[in-house]
Design a protein around this motif. Sequence first.
Motif, PDB file in Angstrom:
ATOM      1  N   GLU A 152       0.792  -0.954   0.158  1.00 42.90           N
ATOM      2  CA  GLU A 152      -0.053   0.223  -0.091  1.00 42.90           C
ATOM      3  C   GLU A 152       0.296   1.798  -0.194  1.00 42.90           C
ATOM      4  N   LEU A 153       0.016   2.236  -0.445  1.00 40.93           N
ATOM      5  CA  LEU A 153       0.710   3.744  -0.868  1.00 40.93           C
ATOM      6  C   LEU A 153      -0.241   4.723  -0.811  1.00 40.93           C
ATOM      7  N   CYS A 162       7.649  10.417  -6.307  1.00 40.62           N
ATOM      8  CA  CYS A 162       7.508  11.050  -8.139  1.00 40.62           C
ATOM      9  C   CYS A 162       8.341  12.943  -8.422  1.00 40.62           C
ATOM     10  N   SER A 163       7.701  13.341  -7.459  1.00 40.23           N
ATOM     11  CA  SER A 163       8.436  14.508  -7.371  1.00 40.23           C
ATOM     12  C   SER A 163       6.886  15.340  -7.241  1.00 40.23           C
ATOM     13  N   PHE A 164       6.335  15.080  -7.521  1.00 37.89           N
ATOM     14  CA  PHE A 164       4.835  15.595  -8.038  1.00 37.89           C
ATOM     15  C   PHE A 164       3.053  14.715  -7.305  1.00 37.89           C
ATOM     16  N   PRO A 165       2.579  16.052  -7.141  1.00 38.71           N
ATOM     17  CA  PRO A 165       1.070  15.179  -7.156  1.00 38.71           C
ATOM     18  C   PRO A 165       0.715  14.214  -7.622  1.00 38.71           C
ATOM     19  N   ILE A 166      -0.266  12.559  -7.447  1.00 37.93           N
ATOM     20  CA  ILE A 166      -0.895  12.391  -8.146  1.00 37.93           C
ATOM     21  C   ILE A 166      -2.324  12.870  -9.091  1.00 37.93           C
ATOM     22  N   PHE A 202      -3.018   9.166 -13.547  1.00 43.92           N
ATOM     23  CA  PHE A 202      -2.195   7.671 -13.418  1.00 43.92           C
ATOM     24  C   PHE A 202      -3.212   6.996 -13.320  1.00 43.92           C
ATOM     25  N   LEU A 203      -4.778   6.805 -14.110  1.00 49.04           N
ATOM     26  CA  LEU A 203      -5.220   6.105 -13.934  1.00 49.04           C
ATOM     27  C   LEU A 203      -5.082   5.375 -15.357  1.00 49.04           C
ATOM     28  N   ILE A 235      -7.559   1.790  -6.064  1.00 48.09           N
ATOM     29  CA  ILE A 235      -7.283   3.083  -4.913  1.00 48.09           C
ATOM     30  C   ILE A 235      -8.597   3.953  -4.763  1.00 48.09           C
ATOM     31  N   TYR A 236      -8.087   4.069  -3.503  1.00 45.88           N
ATOM     32  CA  TYR A 236      -9.298   4.412  -2.922  1.00 45.88           C
ATOM     33  C   TYR A 236      -9.602   6.231  -2.844  1.00 45.88           C
ATOM     34  N   LEU A 237     -10.106   6.289  -3.227  1.00 42.24           N
ATOM     35  CA  LEU A 237      -9.550   8.422  -3.013  1.00 42.24           C
ATOM     36  C   LEU A 237      -9.843   9.016  -1.923  1.00 42.24           C
ATOM     37  N   LYS A 238     -10.777   8.192  -1.322  1.00 46.05           N
ATOM     38  CA  LYS A 238     -11.390   8.801  -0.075  1.00 46.05           C
ATOM     39  C   LYS A 238      -9.972   9.106   1.539  1.00 46.05           C
ATOM     40  N   GLU A 239      -9.751   6.998   1.125  1.00 39.74           N
ATOM     41  CA  GLU A 239      -8.595   7.127   2.066  1.00 39.74           C
ATOM     42  C   GLU A 239      -7.212   8.034   1.244  1.00 39.74           C
ATOM     43  N   LYS A 240      -7.243   8.231   0.103  1.00 43.40           N
ATOM     44  CA  LYS A 240      -6.185   8.474  -0.440  1.00 43.40           C
ATOM     45  C   LYS A 240      -4.543   7.659  -0.545  1.00 43.40           C
TER      46      LYS A 240
END
Length: 74
Positions: A18-19, A28-32, A36-37, A53-58
């Motif tokens: 998990e990440l 990566c030095s940049f936000p997801i 990504f999809l 991918i859990y968007l709510k839990e990020k």
Amino acid sequence: MSKYKELWIYIKNNAPKELTFDEVEKICSFPIDHSFLSYKKELTEYGYQIEKIYLKEKTILINKIEKNNEKETD
């Protein structure tokens, strides 16, 4: 070169299950982002896949891809 190549190499070398999105950003030095999809399928070339991918839990769940003969010997 893939936008997420550093992340794929990190996953291959460290095998996290998990990440968090924050961890991905540090690697990566940049936000997801939504791209990504599209890029996530590249991870299979490194022997892993994005399970969920859990968007709510990020968070991102990651699985190692098992080869047929690995399943038989385990």
